[in-house]
Design a protein around this motif. Structure first.
Motif, PDB file in Angstrom:
ATOM      1  N   UNK A  81       0.847  -1.187   0.000  1.00  0.00           N
ATOM      2  CA  UNK A  81       0.000   0.000   0.000  1.00  0.00           C
ATOM      3  C   UNK A  81       0.884   1.239   0.000  1.00  0.00           C
ATOM      4  N   UNK A  82       0.518   2.194  -0.833  1.00  0.00           N
ATOM      5  CA  UNK A  82       1.238   3.465  -0.856  1.00  0.00           C
ATOM      6  C   UNK A  82       0.459   4.469  -0.005  1.00  0.00           C
ATOM      7  N   UNK A  83       1.145   5.440   0.589  1.00  0.00           N
ATOM      8  CA  UNK A  83       0.458   6.402   1.450  1.00  0.00           C
ATOM      9  C   UNK A  83      -0.699   7.142   0.783  1.00  0.00           C
ATOM     10  N   UNK A  84      -0.675   7.312  -0.547  1.00  0.00           N
ATOM     11  CA  UNK A  84      -1.744   8.030  -1.235  1.00  0.00           C
ATOM     12  C   UNK A  84      -2.781   7.105  -1.866  1.00  0.00           C
ATOM     13  N   UNK A  85      -2.706   5.819  -1.590  1.00  0.00           N
ATOM     14  CA  UNK A  85      -3.645   4.842  -2.138  1.00  0.00           C
ATOM     15  C   UNK A  85      -4.955   4.887  -1.357  1.00  0.00           C
ATOM     16  N   UNK A  86      -6.062   4.826  -2.087  1.00  0.00           N
ATOM     17  CA  UNK A  86      -7.379   4.816  -1.454  1.00  0.00           C
ATOM     18  C   UNK A  86      -7.496   3.569  -0.588  1.00  0.00           C
ATOM     19  N   UNK A  87      -8.005   3.740   0.600  1.00  0.00           N
ATOM     20  CA  UNK A  87      -8.168   2.619   1.521  1.00  0.00           C
ATOM     21  C   UNK A  87      -7.807   3.059   2.925  1.00  0.00           C
ATOM     22  N   UNK A  88      -7.889   2.142   3.855  1.00  0.00           N
ATOM     23  CA  UNK A  88      -7.652   2.476   5.246  1.00  0.00           C
ATOM     24  C   UNK A  88      -6.169   2.342   5.597  1.00  0.00           C
ATOM     25  N   UNK A  89      -5.580   3.391   6.052  1.00  0.00           N
ATOM     26  CA  UNK A  89      -4.225   3.411   6.578  1.00  0.00           C
ATOM     27  C   UNK A  89      -3.914   4.823   6.988  1.00  0.00           C
ATOM     28  N   UNK A  90      -2.969   5.159   7.756  1.00  0.00           N
ATOM     29  CA  UNK A  90      -2.154   4.247   8.542  1.00  0.00           C
ATOM     30  C   UNK A  90      -2.833   3.906   9.858  1.00  0.00           C
ATOM     31  N   UNK A  91      -2.303   2.909  10.538  1.00  0.00           N
ATOM     32  CA  UNK A  91      -2.651   2.671  11.933  1.00  0.00           C
ATOM     33  C   UNK A  91      -1.680   3.544  12.716  1.00  0.00           C
ATOM     34  N   UNK A  92      -2.200   4.486  13.489  1.00  0.00           N
ATOM     35  CA  UNK A  92      -1.353   5.495  14.119  1.00  0.00           C
ATOM     36  C   UNK A  92      -1.265   5.285  15.625  1.00  0.00           C
ATOM     37  N   UNK A  93      -0.051   5.424  16.138  1.00  0.00           N
ATOM     38  CA  UNK A  93       0.201   5.263  17.565  1.00  0.00           C
ATOM     39  C   UNK A  93       1.001   6.439  18.095  1.00  0.00           C
ATOM     40  N   UNK A  94       0.615   6.938  19.268  1.00  0.00           N
ATOM     41  CA  UNK A  94       1.429   7.892  20.009  1.00  0.00           C
ATOM     42  C   UNK A  94       2.441   7.096  20.810  1.00  0.00           C
ATOM     43  N   UNK A  95       3.676   7.544  20.784  1.00  0.00           N
ATOM     44  CA  UNK A  95       4.730   6.880  21.552  1.00  0.00           C
ATOM     45  C   UNK A  95       5.461   7.928  22.387  1.00  0.00           C
ATOM     46  N   UNK A  96       6.027   7.504  23.499  1.00  0.00           N
ATOM     47  CA  UNK A  96       6.781   8.424  24.350  1.00  0.00           C
ATOM     48  C   UNK A  96       8.165   8.719  23.784  1.00  0.00           C
ATOM     49  N   UNK A  97       8.736   7.753  23.038  1.00  0.00           N
ATOM     50  CA  UNK A  97      10.101   7.882  22.528  1.00  0.00           C
ATOM     51  C   UNK A  97      10.149   7.267  21.135  1.00  0.00           C
ATOM     52  N   UNK A  98      10.119   8.107  20.117  1.00  0.00           N
ATOM     53  CA  UNK A  98      10.059   7.607  18.741  1.00  0.00           C
ATOM     54  C   UNK A  98      11.317   6.823  18.367  1.00  0.00           C
ATOM     55  N   UNK A  99      12.467   7.230  18.877  1.00  0.00           N
ATOM     56  CA  UNK A  99      13.709   6.512  18.555  1.00  0.00           C
ATOM     57  C   UNK A  99      13.668   5.088  19.121  1.00  0.00           C
TER      58      UNK A  99
END
Length: 144
Positions: A81-99
């Motif tokens: 799936x590409x970011x601009x493809x029609x459909x459901x995405x992304x699954x998004x999560x908040x994180x305390x430390x991205x690294x």
């Protein structure tokens, strides 16, 4: 009529790999099962529906993912799936430390599509290609 989001369902190629990825990120497995039968055929609208499922929950108790791997009928593979493809995405999560989250993702062979960006000095975020090609957004809120 009141409504609330129960979970987001995602079909995966390999349920063990996907469960490993999401549990390493901090989600907890609430339950697992293998389901089939007339009720499943009716609910999903797919004859012969037979799947392995795992229900996972975020540590705050508010977000749930239902992962499912088709036993029958055979799963249909598409290109990534590409970011601009029609459909459901992304699954998004908040994180305390991205690294730290990216180190966990990398242990599963999952890496950013391009890099880590900063949005308006408010968030550091990135899209990662997760198991089965799932696009996962990781976002760390910046202090300040």
């Amino acid at each position: 009529m009141p409504i609330r989001l129960e979970n987001v369902g995602i079909a995966v190629r390999d349920i063990e790999s996907a469960v490993g990825f999401f549990t390493d990120l901090g989600l907890t497995v609430l339950g697992r099962d293998t389901v089939s039968g007339e009720w499943a055929d009716t609910a999903v609208g797919l004859d012969g529906n037979h799947v392995k499922i795992a229900l996972l929950q975020t540590p705050d108790g508010h977000g749930r993912l239902e992962l499912f791997e088709y036993i029958h009928p055979e799963a249909i593979e598409n290109g990534p799936t590409r970011p601009n493809q029609i459909g459901m995405h992304p699954v998004a999560f908040s994180v305390d430390d991205i690294e730290q989250a990216l180190k966990v993702a990398a242990r599963h062979g999952c890496h950013p599509l391009r890099g880590v960006a900063t949005y308006q000095d408010a968030y550091k975020l990135t899209y990662v290609r997760g198991p089965s090609g799932i696009i996962v957004m990781l976002a760390e809120q910046l202090k300040g």
